[in-house]
Write a protein that holds these residues in place. Structure first.
Motif, short mmCIF file in Angstrom:
data_model
loop_
_atom_site.label_atom_id
_atom_site.label_comp_id
_atom_site.label_asym_id
_atom_site.label_seq_id
_atom_site.Cartn_x
_atom_site.Cartn_y
_atom_site.Cartn_z
N CYS A 1 34.64 29.91 14.88
CA CYS A 1 33.62 30.94 14.65
C CYS A 1 34.21 32.16 13.94
O CYS A 1 33.49 32.93 13.32
N GLY A 2 35.53 32.33 14.04
CA GLY A 2 36.17 33.51 13.46
C GLY A 2 36.31 34.65 14.46
O GLY A 2 36.54 35.80 14.06
N ASP A 3 36.17 34.35 15.74
CA ASP A 3 36.36 35.37 16.78
C ASP A 3 37.86 35.60 16.99
O ASP A 3 38.62 34.64 17.11
N ARG A 4 38.24 36.86 17.04
CA ARG A 4 39.66 37.20 17.17
C ARG A 4 39.79 38.48 17.97
O ARG A 4 39.29 39.53 17.55
N TYR A 5 40.44 38.41 19.12
CA TYR A 5 40.54 39.58 20.00
C TYR A 5 41.95 39.75 20.53
O TYR A 5 42.72 38.78 20.62
N VAL A 6 42.25 40.99 20.90
CA VAL A 6 43.47 41.28 21.64
C VAL A 6 43.03 41.84 22.99
O VAL A 6 42.28 42.82 23.04
N LEU A 7 43.47 41.18 24.06
CA LEU A 7 43.14 41.62 25.42
C LEU A 7 44.34 42.38 25.99
O LEU A 7 45.48 41.92 25.87
N GLN A 8 44.07 43.52 26.58
CA GLN A 8 45.13 44.30 27.20
C GLN A 8 44.80 44.57 28.66
O GLN A 8 43.66 44.92 28.99
N LEU A 9 45.80 44.42 29.52
CA LEU A 9 45.61 44.65 30.95
C LEU A 9 46.70 45.56 31.47
O LEU A 9 47.82 45.56 30.96
#
Ligand code: ZN
Length: 150
Positions: free
Chosen positions: A41-49
């Motif tokens: 789909c082209g979804d691209r994320y950076v998750l930070q915790l």
């Protein structure tokens, strides 16, 4: 509430979070940062915790993608703040079941996650909803490789 009304409510909830996502910012004092991609789909994320003593004290994300992936990331980061790592993994497992259309014990389920229960009819969209959750799971199980749904 009829099932049609419920469906409309859930759709508007996804659109609302997709348009104005919560926790969409950089986390300056993050202890964990991991990238997730859904090339389909082209979804691209950076998750930070920020994790302290097995508790998720804060969660945030940045990136781009469709309304479903954005809404999912928005709701997930809302929900996991203040959970223990173990509770977050339980929620991950519940979310997998929801998106696959399997029954989940509803009293233990956060209401907003039910918005994704209709996705089982749209298999291509399941990856969009799950991307940020896969990224969370990879972080909690201490994988350091970027996550890809492919
Ligand atoms: Zn998507």
């Amino acid at each position: 509430m009829s099932s049609d009304e419920a469906r409309r409510l859930y759709q508007s909830l996804i659109l609302e979070h997709g348009r104005a996502p919560h926790n969409y910012h950089k986390l300056e004092d993050a202890t964990h940062t991991l990238e997730g991609n859904n090339p389909l789909c082209g979804d691209r994320y950076v998750l930070q915790l920020r994790i302290q003593d097995d508790h998720i004290e804060d969660a945030a994300f940045e990136g781009h993608g469709c309304a479903i992936s954005m809404a999912s990331a928005s709701m997930m980061t809302d929900l996991i703040k203040s959970l223990s790592c173990e509770q977050a993994q339980t929620l991950f497992a519940q979310f997998q079941r929801i998106t696959q259309g399997e029954p989940v014990l509803s009293e233990s389920l956060p209401e907003e996650l039910k918005a994704f229960s209709g996705l089982a009819e749209y298999p291509a969209r399941i990856k969009c909803a799950n991307l940020i959750w896969y990224t969370l799971q990879a972080t909690l199980t201490k994988q350091n490789e970027p996550v890809s749904t492919e």
